[in-house]
Write an enzyme that holds these catalytic residues in place. Structure first.
Site, PDB file in Angstrom:
ATOM      1  N   ASN A   1      52.670  66.719   9.007  1.00 47.94           N
ATOM      2  CA  ASN A   1      51.267  66.623   9.443  1.00 47.94           C
ATOM      3  C   ASN A   1      50.258  66.525   8.283  1.00 47.94           C
ATOM      4  O   ASN A   1      49.088  66.203   8.499  1.00 47.94           O
ATOM      5  CB  ASN A   1      50.879  67.808  10.346  1.00 47.94           C
ATOM      6  CG  ASN A   1      51.436  67.711  11.754  1.00 47.94           C
ATOM      7  OD1 ASN A   1      51.631  68.719  12.438  1.00 47.94           O
ATOM      8  ND2 ASN A   1      51.691  66.507  12.234  1.00 47.94           N
TER       9      ASN A   1
ATOM     10  N   ASP B   1      51.160  69.609  21.796  1.00 47.40           N
ATOM     11  CA  ASP B   1      50.887  68.182  21.625  1.00 47.40           C
ATOM     12  C   ASP B   1      49.825  67.698  22.613  1.00 47.40           C
ATOM     13  O   ASP B   1      49.767  68.174  23.753  1.00 47.40           O
ATOM     14  CB  ASP B   1      52.190  67.381  21.821  1.00 47.40           C
ATOM     15  CG  ASP B   1      52.045  65.947  21.335  1.00 47.40           C
ATOM     16  OD1 ASP B   1      51.124  65.667  20.539  1.00 47.40           O
ATOM     17  OD2 ASP B   1      52.846  65.095  21.752  1.00 47.40           O
TER      18      ASP B   1
HETATM   19  C1  FPP Z   1      49.322  67.999  18.061  1.00 47.05           C
HETATM   20  O1  FPP Z   1      48.390  67.238  18.813  1.00 47.05           O
HETATM   21  C2  FPP Z   1      48.662  69.155  17.506  1.00 47.05           C
HETATM   22  C3  FPP Z   1      48.640  69.483  16.193  1.00 47.05           C
HETATM   23  C4  FPP Z   1      49.286  68.704  15.128  1.00 47.05           C
HETATM   24  C5  FPP Z   1      47.884  70.682  15.721  1.00 47.05           C
HETATM   25  C6  FPP Z   1      48.027  71.922  16.545  1.00 47.05           C
HETATM   26  C7  FPP Z   1      47.125  72.928  15.984  1.00 47.05           C
HETATM   27  C8  FPP Z   1      46.307  73.740  16.665  1.00 47.05           C
HETATM   28  C9  FPP Z   1      46.247  73.798  18.137  1.00 47.05           C
HETATM   29  C10 FPP Z   1      45.353  74.577  15.892  1.00 47.05           C
HETATM   30  C11 FPP Z   1      45.599  76.012  15.701  1.00 47.05           C
HETATM   31  C12 FPP Z   1      46.835  76.602  16.226  1.00 47.05           C
HETATM   32  C13 FPP Z   1      47.017  77.911  16.496  1.00 47.05           C
HETATM   33  C14 FPP Z   1      48.361  78.350  16.894  1.00 47.05           C
HETATM   34  C15 FPP Z   1      45.942  78.916  16.408  1.00 47.05           C
HETATM   35  P1  FPP Z   1      48.037  65.779  18.322  1.00 47.05           P
HETATM   36  O2  FPP Z   1      46.876  65.848  17.399  1.00 47.05           O
HETATM   37  O3  FPP Z   1      49.259  65.124  17.747  1.00 47.05           O
HETATM   38  O4  FPP Z   1      47.623  65.102  19.663  1.00 47.05           O
HETATM   39  P2  FPP Z   1      47.781  63.561  20.060  1.00 47.05           P
HETATM   40  O5  FPP Z   1      49.248  63.293  20.178  1.00 47.05           O
HETATM   41  O6  FPP Z   1      47.068  63.496  21.359  1.00 47.05           O
HETATM   42  O7  FPP Z   1      47.097  62.770  18.978  1.00 47.05           O
END
Ligand code: FPP
Length: 234
Positions: free
Chosen positions: A63, A15
């Site tokens: 998501n 996150d």
């Molecule tokens: C949450 O941060 C993150 C996600 C929903 C996506 C995670 C995906 C990756 C890191 C890409 C690929 C993964 C791998 C394992 C290769 P957020 O976008 O909710 O952050 P925020 O809360 O700051 O908006």
């Protein structure tokens, strides 16, 4: 990290990618790209220090509500990662499993998941689990449906926690010992609801793209200070 009890299974909610990017005036997708890099580094570190299982929450079943461009970027990063993982698995004899509703993924991703499943049967080392199109409640409902089918066909007759656990995506994976959530929020967000019954939780304000092996060491040190009783007496 001498005399440290290394958790057998660490789970992480990735996150803070969006905020990391926003702070730098970059598009959210740049945060996900950096987040994928951080995952690679942390997975390697976990393997090197003797963690046996690392499970990350990369894309929840909720998501899909994000803007199409953002979903497309995350799917592309996952596609790249799975391609790369196939080579790494063969080289380092590691296992990888995708946990979630795989049928809801693109045919290309489904083919990559099938390939990693097949390679995983050959090896017995460190295992990385990527939760993808994953929801904890959906996992439990899915397990209940599959159990009901087996009950109706006479394939099973008994029911207890161990038997039911075999119907989860995580069948054969021990429960997480330590669950880490970077990014400042202190909630579980529908992640591993069944499996985290006795996991130790560790929350930090560090945003996932800034997470380092040092941060992981801090989480493990805190884990070592906890007194795990699994419901038993002090
Ligand atoms: C949450 O941060 C993150 C996600 C929903 C996506 C995670 C995906 C990756 C890191 C890409 C690929 C993964 C791998 C394992 C290769 P957020 O976008 O909710 O952050 P925020 O809360 O700051 O908006």
């Amino acid at each position: 990290m001498t005399d440290t009890n290394i958790p057998c299974h660490i789970a992480i909610i990735l996150d803070g990618n969006g905020r990391w990017a926003k702070k730098r005036g970059l598009p959210r997708t740049a945060g996900h790209a950096r987040g994928a890099e951080t995952f690679r580094k942390i997975a390697t570190y976990c393997k090197n220090i003797g963690v046996e299982y690392l499970t990350v929450y990369a894309f929840s079943s909720e998501n899909w509500k994000r803007p199409p461009e953002e979903v497309k970027t995350i799917m592309k990063l996952l596609d790249n990662y799975l391609h790369e993982a196939i080579d790494t698995m063969e080289r380092d004899h590691i296992k990888m499993k995708v946990l979630g509703d795989v049928e809801g993924l693109s045919p290309e991703l489904q083919a990559l998941v099938a390939k990693t499943d097949e390679i995983s049967t050959r090896y017995d080392g460190f295992q990385a689990n990527i939760c993808l199109n994953y929801g904890g409640r959906a996992e439990i409902v899915n397990a209940a449906k599959r159990y009901a089918e087996d009950l109706a066909s006479g394939k099973v007759t008994e029911l207890d926690e161990k038997i039911f656990g075999n119907y989860m995506y995580s069948a054969e994976i021990p429960d997480p010992d330590l669950l880490i959530r970077p990014g400042g929020e202190q909630r579980i967000s529908n992640f591993l609801l069944w499996q985290c019954a006795y996991s130790e939780f560790y929350f930090t304000d560090i945003l996932w793209p800034d997470f380092t092996p040092d941060e992981l060491d801090k989480a493990i040190a805190e884990f070592n200070r906890r007194d795990r009783r699994f419901g038993g007496a002090k």
